[in-house]
Design a protein around this motif. Structure first.
Motif, PDB file in Angstrom:
ATOM      1  N   VAL A 267    -101.235  -9.461 -21.930  1.00  0.00           N
ATOM      2  CA  VAL A 267    -101.741 -10.581 -22.731  1.00  0.00           C
ATOM      3  C   VAL A 267    -101.136 -10.539 -24.135  1.00  0.00           C
ATOM      4  O   VAL A 267    -101.847 -10.748 -25.133  1.00  0.00           O
ATOM      5  N   ASP A 268     -99.852 -10.237 -24.228  1.00  0.00           N
ATOM      6  CA  ASP A 268     -99.124 -10.215 -25.504  1.00  0.00           C
ATOM      7  C   ASP A 268     -99.702  -9.227 -26.511  1.00  0.00           C
ATOM      8  O   ASP A 268     -99.485  -9.361 -27.715  1.00  0.00           O
ATOM      9  N   SER A 269    -100.395  -8.220 -26.037  1.00  0.00           N
ATOM     10  CA  SER A 269    -101.011  -7.257 -26.957  1.00  0.00           C
ATOM     11  C   SER A 269    -100.000  -6.318 -27.586  1.00  0.00           C
ATOM     12  O   SER A 269    -100.266  -5.729 -28.632  1.00  0.00           O
ATOM     13  N   SER A 270     -98.830  -6.144 -26.960  1.00  0.00           N
ATOM     14  CA  SER A 270     -97.769  -5.312 -27.536  1.00  0.00           C
ATOM     15  C   SER A 270     -96.498  -6.120 -27.762  1.00  0.00           C
ATOM     16  O   SER A 270     -95.407  -5.560 -27.841  1.00  0.00           O
ATOM     17  N   ASN A 271     -96.657  -7.423 -27.870  1.00  0.00           N
ATOM     18  CA  ASN A 271     -95.519  -8.317 -28.071  1.00  0.00           C
ATOM     19  C   ASN A 271     -95.144  -8.335 -29.548  1.00  0.00           C
ATOM     20  O   ASN A 271     -95.972  -8.654 -30.408  1.00  0.00           O
ATOM     21  N   ILE A 272     -93.902  -7.987 -29.877  1.00  0.00           N
ATOM     22  CA  ILE A 272     -93.402  -8.060 -31.235  1.00  0.00           C
ATOM     23  C   ILE A 272     -92.200  -9.009 -31.256  1.00  0.00           C
ATOM     24  O   ILE A 272     -91.777  -9.501 -30.208  1.00  0.00           O
ATOM     25  N   PHE A 273     -91.660  -9.277 -32.426  1.00  0.00           N
ATOM     26  CA  PHE A 273     -90.648 -10.325 -32.564  1.00  0.00           C
ATOM     27  C   PHE A 273     -89.417 -10.122 -31.677  1.00  0.00           C
ATOM     28  O   PHE A 273     -88.938 -11.099 -31.074  1.00  0.00           O
ATOM     29  N   PRO A 274     -88.819  -8.926 -31.574  1.00  0.00           N
ATOM     30  CA  PRO A 274     -87.659  -8.804 -30.681  1.00  0.00           C
ATOM     31  C   PRO A 274     -87.984  -9.133 -29.227  1.00  0.00           C
ATOM     32  O   PRO A 274     -87.185  -9.769 -28.534  1.00  0.00           O
ATOM     33  N   VAL A 275     -89.160  -8.704 -28.764  1.00  0.00           N
ATOM     34  CA  VAL A 275     -89.562  -9.002 -27.386  1.00  0.00           C
ATOM     35  C   VAL A 275     -89.820 -10.495 -27.209  1.00  0.00           C
ATOM     36  O   VAL A 275     -89.411 -11.095 -26.203  1.00  0.00           O
ATOM     37  N   TRP A 276     -90.458 -11.112 -28.175  1.00  0.00           N
ATOM     38  CA  TRP A 276     -90.728 -12.549 -28.103  1.00  0.00           C
ATOM     39  C   TRP A 276     -89.420 -13.340 -28.091  1.00  0.00           C
ATOM     40  O   TRP A 276     -89.266 -14.306 -27.334  1.00  0.00           O
ATOM     41  N   SER A 277     -88.466 -12.931 -28.932  1.00  0.00           N
ATOM     42  CA  SER A 277     -87.171 -13.610 -28.962  1.00  0.00           C
ATOM     43  C   SER A 277     -86.473 -13.509 -27.606  1.00  0.00           C
ATOM     44  O   SER A 277     -85.910 -14.501 -27.110  1.00  0.00           O
ATOM     45  N   TYR A 278     -86.522 -12.335 -26.994  1.00  0.00           N
ATOM     46  CA  TYR A 278     -85.893 -12.159 -25.685  1.00  0.00           C
ATOM     47  C   TYR A 278     -86.583 -13.019 -24.629  1.00  0.00           C
ATOM     48  O   TYR A 278     -85.911 -13.661 -23.801  1.00  0.00           O
ATOM     49  N   ARG A 279     -87.911 -13.042 -24.645  1.00  0.00           N
ATOM     50  CA  ARG A 279     -88.639 -13.797 -23.628  1.00  0.00           C
ATOM     51  C   ARG A 279     -88.392 -15.295 -23.776  1.00  0.00           C
ATOM     52  O   ARG A 279     -88.274 -16.024 -22.776  1.00  0.00           O
ATOM     53  N   LEU A 280     -88.314 -15.774 -25.025  1.00  0.00           N
ATOM     54  CA  LEU A 280     -88.021 -17.197 -25.222  1.00  0.00           C
ATOM     55  C   LEU A 280     -86.623 -17.540 -24.728  1.00  0.00           C
ATOM     56  O   LEU A 280     -86.411 -18.580 -24.094  1.00  0.00           O
ATOM     57  N   SER A 281     -85.669 -16.663 -25.004  1.00  0.00           N
ATOM     58  CA  SER A 281     -84.273 -16.978 -24.687  1.00  0.00           C
ATOM     59  C   SER A 281     -83.964 -16.850 -23.204  1.00  0.00           C
ATOM     60  O   SER A 281     -83.253 -17.702 -22.637  1.00  0.00           O
ATOM     61  N   PHE A 282     -84.502 -15.819 -22.548  1.00  0.00           N
ATOM     62  CA  PHE A 282     -84.045 -15.508 -21.194  1.00  0.00           C
ATOM     63  C   PHE A 282     -85.127 -15.669 -20.125  1.00  0.00           C
ATOM     64  O   PHE A 282     -84.843 -15.472 -18.948  1.00  0.00           O
ATOM     65  N   GLU A 283     -86.333 -16.000 -20.513  1.00  0.00           N
ATOM     66  CA  GLU A 283     -87.358 -16.324 -19.525  1.00  0.00           C
ATOM     67  C   GLU A 283     -87.725 -17.798 -19.564  1.00  0.00           C
ATOM     68  O   GLU A 283     -87.902 -18.428 -18.532  1.00  0.00           O
TER      69      GLU A 283
END
Length: 318
Positions: A267-283
């Motif tokens: 539930v995005d509890s360990s989501n930080i900016f690099p992970v969010w950027s990757y998920r937006l770009s490649f998911e």
């Protein structure tokens, strides 16, 4: 060895020395140092400057899967940044990133200082133990993440087993699947991963402090704490400034370890900016949104580096 052999050897050495001096004169005449500087600058422009500029430009465009390969993309200005700031996930990721970076910088610096001071004391096996500490830093983040994912497993993880054996836990803790503990879990792993680097830098700073100062302070009656506060910390200040800046920059780009352990969840509890950027770009294939987040991270890193440079400059002027 015969006289003829000695003469031949001396002649060969003389010719080698003459060739080396000739080569040095040729390199000096053509100006090899400007060539080397130009080659380095070209490398930085191609492999660092171009990706950064490309990312910034992409954050100002409407980039989709259909126009990703072409440069015919409509300009939208700051619309991507407005969309990121208005996203309900932004405050969650911002809070996670602030906690993750703050805890990592503080614990890595304090832990690195403690470990460096510990290994500064002479004792049997110090070199071997120092090598074991450094071994973890050599491993790739993906391997570190996999190891810590196994250590923190809820069913057969070593940490839960040890805590239950000591009577500190009655039931296993779901470190990686519980939203209340996932950020703590990835923080522990990243602190362990980055601590050896901090130890190396602090140990180098400690090696530059003259031993005479400690001996003189001990003769004046200063205890260990007083010597640490009056000698060690003030003389380590430039090293600690660099350490805080580098730790912040390295932690801001942490991705591999978190992705291996939690994928930014649950539930995005360990989501930080690099992970969010990757998920937006490649998911989600929101390349422009991912580029906007990366540009924001680049701005934060630039500000940290600027503060570090100004602090070092002010330290030299004192």
């Amino acid at each position: 060895m015969a006289v003829s052999d000695l003469t031949a050897l001396e002649s060969t050495q003389a010719r080698t020395g003459l060739r080396r001096r000739s080569l040095d004169r040729v390199l000096d005449s053509v100006g090899i140092w400007p060539v080397m500087v130009a080659a380095t600058a070209l490398y930085l422009l191609v492999f660092v400057g171009y990706p950064v500029v490309y990312n910034v430009v992409m954050s100002l465009q409407d980039v989709t899967v259909s126009n990703l390969r072409s440069f015919d993309r409509p300009w939208v200005g700051l619309a991507n940044y407005e969309r990121i700031f208005s996203d309900p996930l932004f405050p969650v990721v911002l809070r996670n990133t602030a906690i993750f970076v703050g805890l990592n910088v503080a614990l890595q610096c304090i832990g690195g200082l403690a470990v460096a001071l510990f290994f500064q004391q002479p004792f049997p096996g110090a070199s071997f133990l120092r090598g074991l500490v450094l071994a973890g830093w050599i491993l790739p983040p993906l391997v570190i993440g996999a190891v810590w994912k196994w250590l923190l497993a809820s069913d057969n993880g070593i940490l839960n087993y040890a805590l239950q054996s000591l009577g500190l836990l009655n039931s296993p803790v779901f470190w990686l699947s519980d939203p209340s503990t996932s950020l703590i879990a990835v923080t522990m792993a990243n602190v362990w991963f980055g601590l050896p680097f901090n130890m190396i830098l602090i140990a180098a700073g400690l090696a530059g402090i003259p031993r005479d100062l400690y001996e003189a302070a001990a003769l004046d009656g200063a205890g260990p704490i007083r010597r640490f506060m009056s000698i060690t910390l003030p003389l380590l200040r430039p090293t600690l400034y660099a350490l805080v800046a580098l730790s912040t920059i390295y932690t801001m780009r942490a991705f591999d370890l978190i992705w291996t352990m939690t994928h930014g969840g649950p539930v995005d509890s360990s989501n930080i900016f690099p992970v969010w950027s990757y998920r937006l770009s490649f998911e989600v294939f929101d390349f422009a949104g991912g580029a906007a987040i990366s540009t924001l991270m680049l701005l934060v890193v630039f500000l940290v580096a600027l503060v570090y440079v100004r602090s070092v400059r002010a330290e030299k002027q004192v």
